[in-house]
Write an enzyme that holds these catalytic residues in place. Structure first.
Site, PDB file in Angstrom:
ATOM      1  N   LYS A   1      44.084  42.061  28.499  1.00  0.00           N
ATOM      2  CA  LYS A   1      43.537  43.281  27.909  1.00  0.00           C
ATOM      3  C   LYS A   1      44.641  44.244  27.538  1.00  0.00           C
ATOM      4  O   LYS A   1      44.596  44.900  26.511  1.00  0.00           O
ATOM      5  CB  LYS A   1      42.575  43.934  28.905  1.00  0.00           C
ATOM      6  CG  LYS A   1      41.870  45.167  28.362  1.00  0.00           C
ATOM      7  CD  LYS A   1      40.956  44.803  27.214  1.00  0.00           C
ATOM      8  CE  LYS A   1      40.370  46.005  26.517  1.00  0.00           C
ATOM      9  NZ  LYS A   1      39.825  45.646  25.193  1.00  0.00           N
TER      10      LYS A   1
ATOM     11  N   ASN B   1      54.585  44.000  38.075  1.00  0.00           N
ATOM     12  CA  ASN B   1      54.162  43.831  36.684  1.00  0.00           C
ATOM     13  C   ASN B   1      55.401  44.018  35.813  1.00  0.00           C
ATOM     14  O   ASN B   1      56.204  44.907  36.087  1.00  0.00           O
ATOM     15  CB  ASN B   1      53.148  44.908  36.275  1.00  0.00           C
ATOM     16  CG  ASN B   1      51.776  44.645  36.827  1.00  0.00           C
ATOM     17  OD1 ASN B   1      51.571  43.687  37.562  1.00  0.00           O
ATOM     18  ND2 ASN B   1      50.836  45.504  36.480  1.00  0.00           N
ATOM     19  N   GLY B   2      55.523  43.220  34.762  1.00  0.00           N
ATOM     20  CA  GLY B   2      56.681  43.374  33.866  1.00  0.00           C
ATOM     21  C   GLY B   2      57.539  42.128  33.880  1.00  0.00           C
ATOM     22  O   GLY B   2      57.114  41.072  34.368  1.00  0.00           O
TER      23      GLY B   2
ATOM     24  N   HIS C   1      44.538  32.006  -4.345  1.00  0.00           N
ATOM     25  CA  HIS C   1      45.970  31.697  -4.314  1.00  0.00           C
ATOM     26  C   HIS C   1      46.308  30.776  -3.148  1.00  0.00           C
ATOM     27  O   HIS C   1      47.471  30.681  -2.755  1.00  0.00           O
ATOM     28  CB  HIS C   1      46.782  32.995  -4.242  1.00  0.00           C
ATOM     29  CG  HIS C   1      46.544  33.899  -5.406  1.00  0.00           C
ATOM     30  ND1 HIS C   1      47.047  33.624  -6.664  1.00  0.00           N
ATOM     31  CD2 HIS C   1      45.814  35.028  -5.533  1.00  0.00           C
ATOM     32  CE1 HIS C   1      46.641  34.574  -7.504  1.00  0.00           C
ATOM     33  NE2 HIS C   1      45.892  35.434  -6.838  1.00  0.00           N
TER      34      HIS C   1
ATOM     35  N   TRP D   1      49.285  37.356  35.396  1.00  0.00           N
ATOM     36  CA  TRP D   1      49.157  36.710  34.077  1.00  0.00           C
ATOM     37  C   TRP D   1      50.522  36.081  33.810  1.00  0.00           C
ATOM     38  O   TRP D   1      51.521  36.788  33.648  1.00  0.00           O
ATOM     39  CB  TRP D   1      48.808  37.762  33.023  1.00  0.00           C
ATOM     40  CG  TRP D   1      48.516  37.215  31.659  1.00  0.00           C
ATOM     41  CD1 TRP D   1      47.332  36.706  31.212  1.00  0.00           C
ATOM     42  CD2 TRP D   1      49.426  37.140  30.552  1.00  0.00           C
ATOM     43  NE1 TRP D   1      47.445  36.322  29.894  1.00  0.00           N
ATOM     44  CE2 TRP D   1      48.715  36.573  29.460  1.00  0.00           C
ATOM     45  CE3 TRP D   1      50.759  37.492  30.359  1.00  0.00           C
ATOM     46  CZ2 TRP D   1      49.291  36.357  28.209  1.00  0.00           C
ATOM     47  CZ3 TRP D   1      51.339  37.279  29.117  1.00  0.00           C
ATOM     48  CH2 TRP D   1      50.600  36.709  28.063  1.00  0.00           C
TER      49      TRP D   1
ATOM     50  N   GLU E   1      39.544  34.853  19.044  1.00  0.00           N
ATOM     51  CA  GLU E   1      39.862  35.263  20.423  1.00  0.00           C
ATOM     52  C   GLU E   1      38.883  34.703  21.439  1.00  0.00           C
ATOM     53  O   GLU E   1      39.279  34.259  22.499  1.00  0.00           O
ATOM     54  CB  GLU E   1      39.731  36.783  20.574  1.00  0.00           C
ATOM     55  CG  GLU E   1      40.790  37.613  20.024  1.00  0.00           C
ATOM     56  CD  GLU E   1      40.644  39.049  20.498  1.00  0.00           C
ATOM     57  OE1 GLU E   1      41.419  39.436  21.362  1.00  0.00           O
ATOM     58  OE2 GLU E   1      39.759  39.780  20.005  1.00  0.00           O
TER      59      GLU E   1
ATOM     60  N   ARG F   1      41.675  42.773  32.724  1.00  0.00           N
ATOM     61  CA  ARG F   1      42.973  42.712  32.053  1.00  0.00           C
ATOM     62  C   ARG F   1      43.377  41.283  31.699  1.00  0.00           C
ATOM     63  O   ARG F   1      44.302  41.081  30.915  1.00  0.00           O
ATOM     64  CB  ARG F   1      44.054  43.331  32.960  1.00  0.00           C
ATOM     65  CG  ARG F   1      43.856  44.810  33.188  1.00  0.00           C
ATOM     66  CD  ARG F   1      44.687  45.298  34.343  1.00  0.00           C
ATOM     67  NE  ARG F   1      46.097  45.396  34.017  1.00  0.00           N
ATOM     68  CZ  ARG F   1      46.729  46.538  33.795  1.00  0.00           C
ATOM     69  NH1 ARG F   1      46.078  47.664  33.832  1.00  0.00           N
ATOM     70  NH2 ARG F   1      48.019  46.553  33.550  1.00  0.00           N
TER      71      ARG F   1
ATOM     72  N   LYS G   1      38.228  38.523  16.050  1.00  0.00           N
ATOM     73  CA  LYS G   1      37.192  38.501  17.101  1.00  0.00           C
ATOM     74  C   LYS G   1      36.739  37.073  17.367  1.00  0.00           C
ATOM     75  O   LYS G   1      36.629  36.643  18.498  1.00  0.00           O
ATOM     76  CB  LYS G   1      35.954  39.324  16.703  1.00  0.00           C
ATOM     77  CG  LYS G   1      36.017  40.804  16.762  1.00  0.00           C
ATOM     78  CD  LYS G   1      36.150  41.408  18.123  1.00  0.00           C
ATOM     79  CE  LYS G   1      37.560  41.438  18.607  1.00  0.00           C
ATOM     80  NZ  LYS G   1      38.427  42.509  18.238  1.00  0.00           N
TER      81      LYS G   1
ATOM     82  N   GLU H   1      39.648  41.693  11.082  1.00  0.00           N
ATOM     83  CA  GLU H   1      39.129  41.979  12.426  1.00  0.00           C
ATOM     84  C   GLU H   1      38.026  40.985  12.819  1.00  0.00           C
ATOM     85  O   GLU H   1      37.992  40.512  13.957  1.00  0.00           O
ATOM     86  CB  GLU H   1      38.623  43.436  12.467  1.00  0.00           C
ATOM     87  CG  GLU H   1      37.983  43.885  13.757  1.00  0.00           C
ATOM     88  CD  GLU H   1      38.869  43.781  14.987  1.00  0.00           C
ATOM     89  OE1 GLU H   1      40.070  43.511  14.861  1.00  0.00           O
ATOM     90  OE2 GLU H   1      38.335  43.941  16.097  1.00  0.00           O
TER      91      GLU H   1
ATOM     92  N   CYS I   1      48.961  41.435  34.097  1.00  0.00           N
ATOM     93  CA  CYS I   1      48.998  41.600  35.553  1.00  0.00           C
ATOM     94  C   CYS I   1      48.408  42.937  35.994  1.00  0.00           C
ATOM     95  O   CYS I   1      48.493  43.933  35.275  1.00  0.00           O
ATOM     96  CB  CYS I   1      50.431  41.538  36.051  1.00  0.00           C
ATOM     97  SG  CYS I   1      51.286  40.057  35.545  1.00  0.00           S
TER      98      CYS I   1
HETATM   99  O1  M6R Z   1      45.652  48.378  23.741  1.00  0.00           O
HETATM  100  P1  M6R Z   1      46.063  48.151  22.320  1.00  0.00           P
HETATM  101  O2  M6R Z   1      45.084  48.687  21.342  1.00  0.00           O
HETATM  102  O3  M6R Z   1      47.454  48.666  22.037  1.00  0.00           O
HETATM  103  O4  M6R Z   1      46.096  46.584  22.165  1.00  0.00           O
HETATM  104  C1  M6R Z   1      46.504  45.959  20.998  1.00  0.00           C
HETATM  105  C2  M6R Z   1      46.081  44.509  20.978  1.00  0.00           C
HETATM  106  O5  M6R Z   1      46.637  43.817  22.046  1.00  0.00           O
HETATM  107  C3  M6R Z   1      44.555  44.363  21.039  1.00  0.00           C
HETATM  108  O6  M6R Z   1      43.928  45.063  20.015  1.00  0.00           O
HETATM  109  C4  M6R Z   1      44.152  42.872  20.958  1.00  0.00           C
HETATM  110  O7  M6R Z   1      44.447  42.367  19.702  1.00  0.00           O
HETATM  111  C5  M6R Z   1      42.663  42.736  21.294  1.00  0.00           C
HETATM  112  N1  M6R Z   1      42.480  41.658  22.203  1.00  0.00           N
HETATM  113  C6  M6R Z   1      41.822  42.495  20.108  1.00  0.00           C
HETATM  114  O8  M6R Z   1      40.489  42.273  20.422  1.00  0.00           O
END
Ligand code: M6R
Length: 616
Positions: A611, A101-102, A512, A75, A496, A27, A493, A489, A2
């Site tokens: 985000k 927010n929250g 394994h 969100w 996501e 975000r 990527k 990673e 949010c």
């Molecule tokens: O803002 P932060 O680095 O604390 O966020 C952590 C994760 O939410 C963030 O890295 C998320 O996994 C990304 N979308 C990855 O691309």
């Protein structure tokens, strides 16, 4: 997640609020809304499911006049994404409205109490409960908005950043926070104030910012000084900071997506990250956090890294760097598990919190836990002035600039760079690294931006490659040693933004279990630059080839051995093994990006993701 924008002043609020909402789109959100009080003290609320542009369409021909307003991107947490559940939420009388927010954790109890008093609810949200509670208290005690907000918040359990307005008090905007960030921008001569859930929607109007702290309530009244009190009504001293934000970083500069721009920004970002810290001429690394906290850092018996998502992957690389260079044990923990696990934390531990946004709720909670046990907390944060930056004892900013694409790219390489600087500088202070190795790290680190530029030249090649994989349903990413976290990673990527299922694994672990998945349909990405385990990973590659897996390999330029085995190879320039993640991660970012683009997906705002993850 949010986003909040608020304005009170002399200008028309609507364009400022809408522009701010656009700035917050990065975000991730599913609906948007705006509320404005007109000169005639009429409260107009407009909401739409979907994008901010849908809200703008809905507002066509409607009354949006007025110089006091609030706006929100939602969100969904409580209740589906819909127009009714979008913020701002209105009180029963239609006089008070708020954005939030929250999460209000005790909303069900409060809702039941309000129902018994005759209040009804239109939405499924926890937020509507709060606005009704404020109105109930205001009417019961015949008090002003601020006092009602303060009393209501004392009854709330949970996290909130709120902005509240009341058409009966058209010169006032009330804001408050607990565990969810809120920034107040102070305009010229107290004639106008801006509010944002971060600085990005308000940075173009003022540099003077106040970061509200937990349990604080601020009254922003036209023509008056800001007044901040605690929930107990104690006066709080106001601290105005000058926040510089490069607004150029907030647009795409001709790139099709923020993600692509941020991938291509990496050479410059890493240069910024090392500026003033890596002194090539003097063969030195200077980090003020180490100078200021030298004894505490050098006496640590153990480091614990807490983070989430991509930042957790950077932490896994940080562990290897610190253990290799400093010979100190490092534990890497998911912040969300650590905070509830009753972990063993010693007062001489150093806890490193890694976060791009600096607002991740789980990481913040892990920091609080570490502090409770007396550990020193060190932040590796990108967002300047964010909650994590302010709640850590010291730290190092990554300085890669605002990251807008939901999929983290430049923040990751920034974090790995900072962790490399930190591990090398600490090892030097501890006399645990030999001069020759230390000098080679400095020389190679300073060459990384140019080597990144060479990797980025592979963009077209990777785009062509991506077309083959658009219809894949699964991917395996395999790496070893320094590049095992890169495999994780790369898989993150891809899933996501392309919604293709992908798993990252240490290459030798494959036999394994995951090897059962390998057949001619399965793309397997090996991260296999020249490093200590190169020969071992070749054997793992042979195992996949024997099962007809479709191998794509990231290799060091000039490699001949992998070329015999893999269907496709992408070359990166040679560097020290410990620095390879800074280069190998880039082709994987590009691969994920192009696959998602081929599939016609929303790369910068993938479904369901946010985000800044400000709820646990
Ligand atoms: O803002 P932060 O680095 O604390 O966020 C952590 C994760 O939410 C963030 O890295 C998320 O996994 C990304 N979308 C990855 O691309």
């Amino acid at each position: 997640m949010c986003g909040i924008v608020g304005y009170i002043g002399k200008r028309e609020a609507y364009p400022i609020l809408i522009k701010g909402l656009h700035r917050l789109e990065y975000r991730g959100y599913d609906s948007a809304g705006v509320a404005i009080i007109s000169k005639e003290m009429r409260l107009n609320v407009l909401k739409a499911q979907g994008k901010v542009s849908d809200l703008e369409n809905a507002a066509q021909g409607k009354d949006t006049c007025g110089s006091l307003g609030i706006a929100h991107t939602r969100w969904a947490t409580h209740g589906i994404p819909s127009q009714v559940n979008a913020h701002p939420h209105l009180s029963q009388s239609g006089e008070i409205t708020l954005v939030h927010n929250g999460i209000i954790e005790n909303y069900a109890t409060l809702r039941a109490q309000l129902l018994s008093k005759g209040y009804t609810f239109k939405s499924q949200t926890d937020t509507e409960v709060l606005v009704q509670l404020i109105e109930y208290i205001q009417k019961k005690h015949h008090i002003n908005l601020t006092t009602a907000v303060r009393i209501a918040l004392n009854k709330v359990i949970g996290a909130y950043a709120i902005v509240v307005i009341d058409s009966k008090e058209p010169d006032l905007l009330v804001v408050a926070r607990k565990s969810s960030p809120l920034v107040i921008g102070v305009g010229e001569g107290n004639n106008e104030f801006f509010v944002g859930s971060d600085a990005s929607p308000i940075a173009e109007y003022t540099k003077k910012m106040i970061y509200l702290k937990d349990d604080e309530v601020a009254e922003l009244t036209r023509g008056e000084e800001v007044k901040i009190t605690t929930l107990n009504n104690d006066k709080v001293d106001i601290c105005i900071q000058n926040v510089e934000m490069d607004l150029g970083q907030l647009d795409k500069s001709g790139y099709a997506h923020f993600m692509l721009k941020e991938i291509f920004d990496q050479p410059d970002c890493i240069t910024d990250c090392m500026r003033g810290r890596l002194l090539l001429e003097y063969k030195k690394i200077v980090l003020s956090a180490i100078t200021d906290y030298r004894d505490r850092l050098l006496s640590a018996k153990r480091f614990i890294i807490v983070s989430c998502g991509t930042s957790w992957h950077a932490g896994l690389i940080g562990k290897q760097l610190i253990e290799e260079f400093c010979r100190i044990p490092v534990h890497v923990e998911y912040a969300s598990e650590f905070r509830y696990r009753n972990p063993v934390i010693f007062s001489n531990d150093v806890v490193i919190a890694i976060s791009q946004s600096g607002e991740t709720a789980d990481t913040l909670a892990a920091i609080e836990l570490a502090k409770k046990h007396g550990a020193m907390v060190f932040g590796v944060v990108n967002a300047v002035g964010s909650s994590i930056a302010r709640n850590t004892d010291t730290g190092i900013y990554t300085h890669v600039g605002p990251e807008i694409g939901v999929a983290s790219t430049k923040a990751f390489t920034g974090q790995v760079t900072v962790l490399t600087l930190l591990a090398s500088a600490l090892a030097k202070e501890m006399n645990r690294i030999d001069d020759e190795y230390f000098t080679s790290i400095i020389n190679e680190l300073s060459a990384i931006p140019d080597k990144m530029r060479l990797v980025l030249q592979k963009n077209d090649e990777i785009e062509v490659l991506s077309k083959i994989f658009t219809y894949a349903h699964n991917f395996l990413y395999l790496g070893r040693g320094w590049n095992y976290p890169v495999a994780l990673e790369g898989a993150l990527k891809l899933k996501e933004i392309s919604y293709i299922h992908a798993e990252g694994y240490p290459a030798a672990e494959m036999k394994h279990g995951p090897i059962a998945l390998v057949d001619s349909e399965m793309p397997v990405v090996f991260i296999a630059p020249h490093h200590e385990l190169y020969k071992k990973i070749i054997s793992n590659m042979q195992e996949v080839k024997a099962r007809n897996g479709n191998i794509i390999a990231i290799v060091t330029e000039g490699d001949t051995e992998v070329k015999q085995i893999a269907k496709t190879v992408i070359e990166i320039p040679n560097t020290l093994p410990c620095l390879t993640p800074l280069l190998t991660s880039i082709p994987l970012q590009l691969l994920a990006y192009h696959v998602a683009v081929q599939k016609g997906l929303n790369v910068d705002q993938p479904r369901n993701l946010a985000k800044s993850v400000t709820v646990e």
